[in-house]
Design an enzyme around this catalytic site. Sequence first.
Site, PDB file in Angstrom:
ATOM      1  N   GLY A 221     -16.871 -95.894  25.261  1.00  7.32           N
ATOM      2  CA  GLY A 221     -16.293 -94.548  25.306  1.00  7.32           C
ATOM      3  C   GLY A 221     -17.002 -93.637  26.285  1.00  7.32           C
TER       4      GLY A 221
ATOM      5  CD  GLU B  29     -27.191 -90.134  27.042  1.00 10.70           C
ATOM      6  OE1 GLU B  29     -27.776 -91.226  27.118  1.00 10.70           O
ATOM      7  OE2 GLU B  29     -27.507 -89.148  27.743  1.00 10.70           O
TER       8      GLU B  29
ATOM      9  CE  LYS C 123     -26.632 -85.773  20.587  1.00  8.69           C
ATOM     10  NZ  LYS C 123     -26.391 -85.301  21.942  1.00  8.69           N
ATOM     11  CG  LEU C 124     -27.489 -84.666  13.521  1.00  5.46           C
ATOM     12  CD1 LEU C 124     -27.588 -84.604  11.997  1.00  5.46           C
ATOM     13  CD2 LEU C 124     -26.044 -84.491  13.934  1.00  5.46           C
TER      14      LEU C 124
ATOM     15  N   GLY D  82     -15.687 -76.304  22.194  1.00  9.52           N
ATOM     16  CA  GLY D  82     -14.926 -77.449  21.719  1.00  9.52           C
ATOM     17  C   GLY D  82     -15.745 -78.694  21.978  1.00  9.52           C
TER      18      GLY D  82
ATOM     19  CB  CYS E 238     -20.865 -83.783  20.080  1.00  3.12           C
ATOM     20  SG  CYS E 238     -20.493 -85.470  20.564  1.00  3.12           S
ATOM     21  CG  PHE E 239     -21.438 -78.249  20.450  1.00  2.00           C
ATOM     22  CD1 PHE E 239     -22.467 -79.144  20.713  1.00  2.00           C
ATOM     23  CD2 PHE E 239     -21.259 -77.190  21.318  1.00  2.00           C
ATOM     24  CE1 PHE E 239     -23.282 -78.994  21.825  1.00  2.00           C
ATOM     25  CE2 PHE E 239     -22.066 -77.020  22.427  1.00  2.00           C
ATOM     26  CZ  PHE E 239     -23.072 -77.920  22.684  1.00  2.00           C
TER      27      PHE E 239
ATOM     28  NE  ARG F 229     -13.658 -87.305  21.988  1.00  2.00           N
ATOM     29  CZ  ARG F 229     -14.629 -88.236  22.022  1.00  2.00           C
ATOM     30  NH1 ARG F 229     -14.820 -89.036  20.990  1.00  2.00           N
ATOM     31  NH2 ARG F 229     -15.382 -88.354  23.088  1.00  2.00           N
TER      32      ARG F 229
HETATM   33  P1  NAD Z   1     -15.634 -92.582  21.953  1.00  2.00           P
HETATM   34  O1  NAD Z   1     -14.681 -92.446  20.831  1.00  2.00           O
HETATM   35  O2  NAD Z   1     -15.253 -92.131  23.319  1.00  2.00           O
HETATM   36  O3  NAD Z   1     -16.086 -94.125  22.093  1.00  2.00           O
HETATM   37  C1  NAD Z   1     -16.419 -94.933  21.026  1.00  2.00           C
HETATM   38  C2  NAD Z   1     -15.817 -96.320  21.267  1.00  2.00           C
HETATM   39  O4  NAD Z   1     -16.340 -97.223  20.278  1.00  2.00           O
HETATM   40  C3  NAD Z   1     -14.297 -96.390  21.141  1.00  2.00           C
HETATM   41  O5  NAD Z   1     -13.753 -96.854  22.362  1.00  2.00           O
HETATM   42  C4  NAD Z   1     -14.052 -97.371  19.980  1.00  2.00           C
HETATM   43  O6  NAD Z   1     -12.927 -98.197  20.176  1.00  2.00           O
HETATM   44  C5  NAD Z   1     -15.324 -98.178  19.987  1.00  2.00           C
HETATM   45  N1  NAD Z   1     -15.637 -98.841  18.715  1.00  2.00           N
HETATM   46  C6  NAD Z   1     -15.662 -98.311  17.471  1.00  2.00           C
HETATM   47  N2  NAD Z   1     -16.034 -99.238  16.562  1.00  2.00           N
HETATM   48  C7  NAD Z   1     -16.251-100.384  17.241  1.00  2.00           C
HETATM   49  C8  NAD Z   1     -16.683-101.697  16.867  1.00  2.00           C
HETATM   50  N3  NAD Z   1     -16.972-101.985  15.594  1.00  2.00           N
HETATM   51  N4  NAD Z   1     -16.789-102.644  17.825  1.00  2.00           N
HETATM   52  C9  NAD Z   1     -16.510-102.347  19.121  1.00  2.00           C
HETATM   53  N5  NAD Z   1     -16.113-101.132  19.542  1.00  2.00           N
HETATM   54  C10 NAD Z   1     -15.989-100.163  18.611  1.00  2.00           C
HETATM   55  O7  NAD Z   1     -16.962 -91.832  21.477  1.00  2.00           O
HETATM   56  P2  NAD Z   1     -18.092 -91.182  22.407  1.00  2.00           P
HETATM   57  O8  NAD Z   1     -17.681 -89.824  22.839  1.00  2.00           O
HETATM   58  O9  NAD Z   1     -18.513 -92.170  23.427  1.00  2.00           O
HETATM   59  O10 NAD Z   1     -19.253 -90.978  21.339  1.00  2.00           O
HETATM   60  C11 NAD Z   1     -19.979 -92.075  20.817  1.00  2.00           C
HETATM   61  C12 NAD Z   1     -21.189 -91.543  20.077  1.00  2.00           C
HETATM   62  O11 NAD Z   1     -22.059 -90.861  20.990  1.00  2.00           O
HETATM   63  C13 NAD Z   1     -20.884 -90.526  18.981  1.00  2.00           C
HETATM   64  O12 NAD Z   1     -21.778 -90.713  17.926  1.00  2.00           O
HETATM   65  C14 NAD Z   1     -21.148 -89.201  19.648  1.00  2.00           C
HETATM   66  O13 NAD Z   1     -21.522 -88.197  18.728  1.00  2.00           O
HETATM   67  C15 NAD Z   1     -22.301 -89.521  20.559  1.00  2.00           C
HETATM   68  N6  NAD Z   1     -22.420 -88.662  21.738  1.00  2.00           N
HETATM   69  C16 NAD Z   1     -21.319 -88.295  22.454  1.00  2.00           C
HETATM   70  C17 NAD Z   1     -21.443 -87.533  23.612  1.00  2.00           C
HETATM   71  C18 NAD Z   1     -20.250 -87.114  24.416  1.00  2.00           C
HETATM   72  O14 NAD Z   1     -20.429 -86.334  25.316  1.00  2.00           O
HETATM   73  N7  NAD Z   1     -19.064 -87.600  24.143  1.00  2.00           N
HETATM   74  C19 NAD Z   1     -22.717 -87.168  24.049  1.00  2.00           C
HETATM   75  C20 NAD Z   1     -23.826 -87.567  23.307  1.00  2.00           C
HETATM   76  C21 NAD Z   1     -23.664 -88.320  22.158  1.00  2.00           C
HETATM   77  C1  UGA Z   2     -22.823 -81.219  24.367  1.00  2.00           C
HETATM   78  C2  UGA Z   2     -24.301 -81.053  24.753  1.00  2.00           C
HETATM   79  O1  UGA Z   2     -24.389 -80.100  25.807  1.00  2.00           O
HETATM   80  C3  UGA Z   2     -24.893 -82.385  25.191  1.00  2.00           C
HETATM   81  O2  UGA Z   2     -26.278 -82.214  25.449  1.00  2.00           O
HETATM   82  C4  UGA Z   2     -24.695 -83.409  24.082  1.00  2.00           C
HETATM   83  O3  UGA Z   2     -25.180 -84.670  24.467  1.00  2.00           O
HETATM   84  C5  UGA Z   2     -23.214 -83.529  23.771  1.00  2.00           C
HETATM   85  O4  UGA Z   2     -22.710 -82.226  23.365  1.00  2.00           O
HETATM   86  C6  UGA Z   2     -22.906 -84.447  22.644  1.00  2.00           C
HETATM   87  O5  UGA Z   2     -23.726 -84.701  21.799  1.00  2.00           O
HETATM   88  O6  UGA Z   2     -21.762 -84.854  22.651  1.00  2.00           O
HETATM   89  P1  UGA Z   2     -20.518 -81.449  25.675  1.00  2.00           P
HETATM   90  O7  UGA Z   2     -19.919 -81.195  24.341  1.00  2.00           O
HETATM   91  O8  UGA Z   2     -20.059 -82.615  26.451  1.00  2.00           O
HETATM   92  O9  UGA Z   2     -22.109 -81.622  25.533  1.00  2.00           O
HETATM   93  O10 UGA Z   2     -20.337 -80.177  26.607  1.00  2.00           O
HETATM   94  P2  UGA Z   2     -21.080 -78.751  26.687  1.00  2.00           P
HETATM   95  O11 UGA Z   2     -21.322 -78.441  28.098  1.00  2.00           O
HETATM   96  O12 UGA Z   2     -22.217 -78.641  25.765  1.00  2.00           O
HETATM   97  O13 UGA Z   2     -19.934 -77.775  26.168  1.00  2.00           O
HETATM   98  C7  UGA Z   2     -19.512 -77.742  24.820  1.00  2.00           C
HETATM   99  C8  UGA Z   2     -18.538 -76.594  24.605  1.00  2.00           C
HETATM  100  O14 UGA Z   2     -19.213 -75.340  24.653  1.00  2.00           O
HETATM  101  C9  UGA Z   2     -17.441 -76.533  25.660  1.00  2.00           C
HETATM  102  O15 UGA Z   2     -16.220 -76.213  25.060  1.00  2.00           O
HETATM  103  C10 UGA Z   2     -17.921 -75.424  26.567  1.00  2.00           C
HETATM  104  O16 UGA Z   2     -16.889 -74.832  27.277  1.00  2.00           O
HETATM  105  C11 UGA Z   2     -18.570 -74.484  25.569  1.00  2.00           C
HETATM  106  N1  UGA Z   2     -19.569 -73.577  26.172  1.00  2.00           N
HETATM  107  C12 UGA Z   2     -20.712 -74.093  26.714  1.00  2.00           C
HETATM  108  C13 UGA Z   2     -19.353 -72.214  26.178  1.00  2.00           C
HETATM  109  O17 UGA Z   2     -18.330 -71.732  25.675  1.00  2.00           O
HETATM  110  N2  UGA Z   2     -20.294 -71.393  26.736  1.00  2.00           N
HETATM  111  C14 UGA Z   2     -21.440 -71.875  27.284  1.00  2.00           C
HETATM  112  O18 UGA Z   2     -22.261 -71.069  27.775  1.00  2.00           O
HETATM  113  C15 UGA Z   2     -21.645 -73.269  27.273  1.00  2.00           C
END
Ligand code: NAD
Ligand code: UGA
Length: 466
Positions: free
Chosen positions: A13, A163, A222-223, A275, A278-279, A348
């Site tokens: 993902g 991450e 992380k959280l 939005g 994650c947040f 999302r």
């Molecule tokens: P995502 O939904 O984009 O990707 C997850 C993938 O895992 C999907 O493609 C799904 O099909 C696959 N999957 C689920 N179960 C599986 C299994 N048993 N075997 C194989 N594949 C499987 O999610 P994401 O945005 O990449 O987030 C993943 C994790 O990382 C979450 O815990 C999220 O909180 C964290 N995270 C996300 C971000 C971000 O910016 N999106 C940043 C930091 C951390």
């Molecule tokens: C956020 C964190 O910034 C990452 O460090 C973290 O890894 C990630 O979540 C995660 O765990 O998924 P992300 O959600 O991808 O990253 O994007 P951000 O840049 O943080 O923005 C989040 C939301 O806040 C967006 O909707 C953005 O428009 C909004 N935002 C951000 C504001 O409205 N004002 C700001 O000043 C900054």
Amino acid sequence: MTNIKKICCIGAGYVGGPTMSVIAKKCPDIQVTVVDLNEARIAAWNDEDVNNIPIYEPGLSDVVAEARGRNLFFSTDVEKAIDEADMVFISVNTPTKTYGAGKGQAADLKWIELCARQIAQVAKSDKIIVEKSTLPVRTAEALKDILHNTGNGVKFQILSNPEFLAEGTAMEDLDAPDRVLIGGDSTLEGQEAVQALVDVYANWVPRERILTTNVWSSELSKLTANAFLAQRVSSINSLSELCERTEADITEVARAIGTDSRIGPKFLKASVGFGGSCFQKDILNLVYIARSYGLQEVADYWEQVIIMNDHQKRRFANKIIQTSYNTVNGKKIAFLGWAFKKDTNDTRESAAIYVADHLLNEQAQVAVYDPKVEANQVYGDLNYLRTRDAEENKAGVSVFDDPYEACKGAHAIAVLTEWDEFKDYDWQRIYDSMLKPANVFDGRNLLDSKKLRAIGFNVKTIGSSL
Ligand code: NAD
Ligand code: UGA
């Protein structure tokens, strides 16, 4: 000393794809295989034309083009990749639970558990398991339990390596991270595993930026990092409402606050609300964890960040309705942007979904344009809310691939995402094609409101009474 030769990442993902691409690029001696159950997603990662990879992230397609087929592979053969790997990253989704105990707050860990069970079943040699997904503190305990009780006698070390990349800037964030965090057991084997992962990152990340901690500190950091970031956005958004009543200007206030080096300038941009995947999920999870330890005040404190964010989205929608003489029934409201931020195709928890939902309840006709989001995604996001049936969403929403068409005949334009291209549109042309008074609601304080007002638009921004 463990020398990592083969990495498997479960989950292709927004995190698994970009992170593994960068590891493959930076570590040509390591073979990296990213696996996923979702066949369509893997097929897209393997598409001959790298522009068709499933995730839009500036710079990502170039890295995939360079490493794919060399030491970067995408596959649906999860078992084979696990079997061959020395190190397995778990990067699957951990969304908010939608059923049962903890519904609406706790993280749903069923995919994590599935991964652990599959690893336990398949593994025939010792492996290091890395939590890359964002997980509640003490998840590693459960993972350890599953791995050691169902395994074939092989040894597992569990590391936490959350991450911190943000979407839209993922490649820069991965290339030069503020820090890499690795949590592991204090035992000799635990520390060896930590060192093995440190060695992977040390291929391009300066050693002083690689922090090592115990597993629980890493999981909790992380959280809470996300909670602190989101809290800043909710804090500035709460003040934006006060600015609108007092003739103070939120941009000026943010600058004045942010120049204090103890506060800093980042993450103080007032908006229609945060939005992203994650947040909200991570704060809700933190609230749930605090409540489950009986820490009521801690839980209430963090929950307020979410309450403020919901209020900000609702307030924006209400402003559109109030300015439209208290009714948007049958009126075309053009949305510029649907993604939760610019430079990503991820929608999302995007504020746009909730603003649209509110306006649809008032029977508006919503017209959407986003440079990277397809129509089926927009409908899917609205259907997921289950506020109304799919037919009604189809009838109330139209999706355009030309912004000028989206705005033609509209009573109002709402800017929901801060895409750069919106600034450069021919705003005179847009004005001429709209109904009058032509209202613009800039939910990102993106546009040049002076210029727009000179054309004749009525412009409402966030956090200013003008
Ligand atoms: P995502 O939904 O984009 O990707 C997850 C993938 O895992 C999907 O493609 C799904 O099909 C696959 N999957 C689920 N179960 C599986 C299994 N048993 N075997 C194989 N594949 C499987 O999610 P994401 O945005 O990449 O987030 C993943 C994790 O990382 C979450 O815990 C999220 O909180 C964290 N995270 C996300 C971000 C971000 O910016 N999106 C940043 C930091 C951390
Ligand atoms: C956020 C964190 O910034 C990452 O460090 C973290 O890894 C990630 O979540 C995660 O765990 O998924 P992300 O959600 O991808 O990253 O994007 P951000 O840049 O943080 O923005 C989040 C939301 O806040 C967006 O909707 C953005 O428009 C909004 N935002 C951000 C504001 O409205 N004002 C700001 O000043 C900054």
